[in-house]
Motif scaffolding. Structure first.
Motif, PDB file in Angstrom:
ATOM      1  N   PRO A  60     -24.175  97.441  10.175  1.00 41.19           N
ATOM      2  CA  PRO A  60     -23.639  98.433  10.834  1.00 41.19           C
ATOM      3  C   PRO A  60     -23.786  98.739  12.258  1.00 41.19           C
ATOM      4  O   PRO A  60     -23.099  99.747  13.022  1.00 41.19           O
ATOM      5  CB  PRO A  60     -24.382  99.842  10.136  1.00 41.19           C
ATOM      6  CG  PRO A  60     -25.022  99.131   8.854  1.00 41.19           C
ATOM      7  CD  PRO A  60     -25.135  97.458   9.294  1.00 41.19           C
ATOM      8  N   ARG A  71     -15.979 100.166  -2.868  1.00 39.63           N
ATOM      9  CA  ARG A  71     -15.370 100.405  -1.658  1.00 39.63           C
ATOM     10  C   ARG A  71     -15.564  99.268  -0.818  1.00 39.63           C
ATOM     11  O   ARG A  71     -16.345  98.607  -0.692  1.00 39.63           O
ATOM     12  CB  ARG A  71     -15.961 101.832  -1.064  1.00 39.63           C
ATOM     13  CG  ARG A  71     -15.393 102.147   0.331  1.00 39.63           C
ATOM     14  CD  ARG A  71     -15.987 103.191   0.985  1.00 39.63           C
ATOM     15  NE  ARG A  71     -15.402 103.555   2.339  1.00 39.63           N
ATOM     16  CZ  ARG A  71     -15.358 104.736   2.631  1.00 39.63           C
ATOM     17  NH1 ARG A  71     -15.709 105.738   2.092  1.00 39.63           N
ATOM     18  NH2 ARG A  71     -14.950 104.716   3.891  1.00 39.63           N
ATOM     19  N   ASP A 108     -20.883  93.532   7.968  1.00 33.19           N
ATOM     20  CA  ASP A 108     -22.239  93.233   7.309  1.00 33.19           C
ATOM     21  C   ASP A 108     -23.452  93.882   7.976  1.00 33.19           C
ATOM     22  O   ASP A 108     -24.298  94.244   7.386  1.00 33.19           O
ATOM     23  CB  ASP A 108     -22.327  91.730   7.514  1.00 33.19           C
ATOM     24  CG  ASP A 108     -21.449  90.807   6.647  1.00 33.19           C
ATOM     25  OD1 ASP A 108     -21.016  91.343   5.653  1.00 33.19           O
ATOM     26  OD2 ASP A 108     -20.991  89.945   7.163  1.00 33.19           O
ATOM     27  N   SER A 138     -15.906  97.066   2.437  1.00 36.96           N
ATOM     28  CA  SER A 138     -16.761  97.100   3.598  1.00 36.96           C
ATOM     29  C   SER A 138     -16.192  96.250   4.478  1.00 36.96           C
ATOM     30  O   SER A 138     -16.208  94.979   4.442  1.00 36.96           O
ATOM     31  CB  SER A 138     -18.364  96.788   2.872  1.00 36.96           C
ATOM     32  OG  SER A 138     -19.198  96.624   4.302  1.00 36.96           O
TER      33      SER A 138
END
Length: 178
Positions: A53, A46, A51, A48
């Motif tokens: 959150p 998936r 880097d 992203s």
């Protein structure tokens, strides 16, 4: 993409054997367990967008520095402000905008989920609701994290904000989906 039972969906492409045409063609979309994907030993991960959150969550400890001159001085930004508000005059719009930014900052500090992430120009920004003419947001203020503060340089219409935010995930905040 996911099925209603949260099984990942993949687009499957095959080499095009027709001379002079595009090199690949779409065979279809298939859920992870579909036999059509047996020929793919490792499915792609998936995507992203971040880097770290921490960039997806509003940090109320950081002040917002809104570039009011640019936001209200830029023709595209200014046209996004509702006409009835623009008709009040430039100085009134400026005061309303400054107050609305402060209110958005206070509201996001009380409920960090009001800040909706969007992907723009290779970075994560957060969108905050800006209500100039009542309780319903008229605009979304785009903020991005700098060293020790959030910088705000533009406002988006609510439709623009929804379209940008949904590139990451379907927005759940009621102000952007209503």
């Amino acid at each position: 993409l996911y099925t209603p039972r949260y099984e990942e969906i993949f687009a499957l492409f095959s080499p095009n054997e027709v001379e002079g045409k595009q090199p690949w063609f779409l065979k279809g979309f298939f859920k992870e367990s579909d036999g059509a994907l047996r020929q793919v030993p490792v499915l792609p991960e998936r995507v992203s967008f971040v880097d770290d959150p921490i960039n997806l969550v509003y940090d109320s400890r950081l002040p917002i520095r809104a570039n009011v001159d640019h936001i209200l001085g830029d023709e595209q930004n200014y046209e996004r402000i509702p006409e009835d508000v623009r008709n009040l005059g430039e100085s009134t719009v400026r005061r309303l905008f400054i107050g609305a930014v402060k209110e958005a900052e206070d509201r996001a500090a009380a409920n960090y989920t009001l800040a909706v992430p969007q992907w723009y120009n290779g970075q994560i920004q957060l969108l905050l609701p800006i209500a100039l003419s009542g309780d319903t947001p008229d605009l979304a203020l785009a903020i991005h994290r700098e060293d020790g503060y959030y910088s705000a340089r533009t406002c988006l219409s609510i439709d623009m904000a929804y379209n940008n935010a949904r590139l990451i995930v379907r927005p759940e905040a009621s102000w952007i989906t209503s």
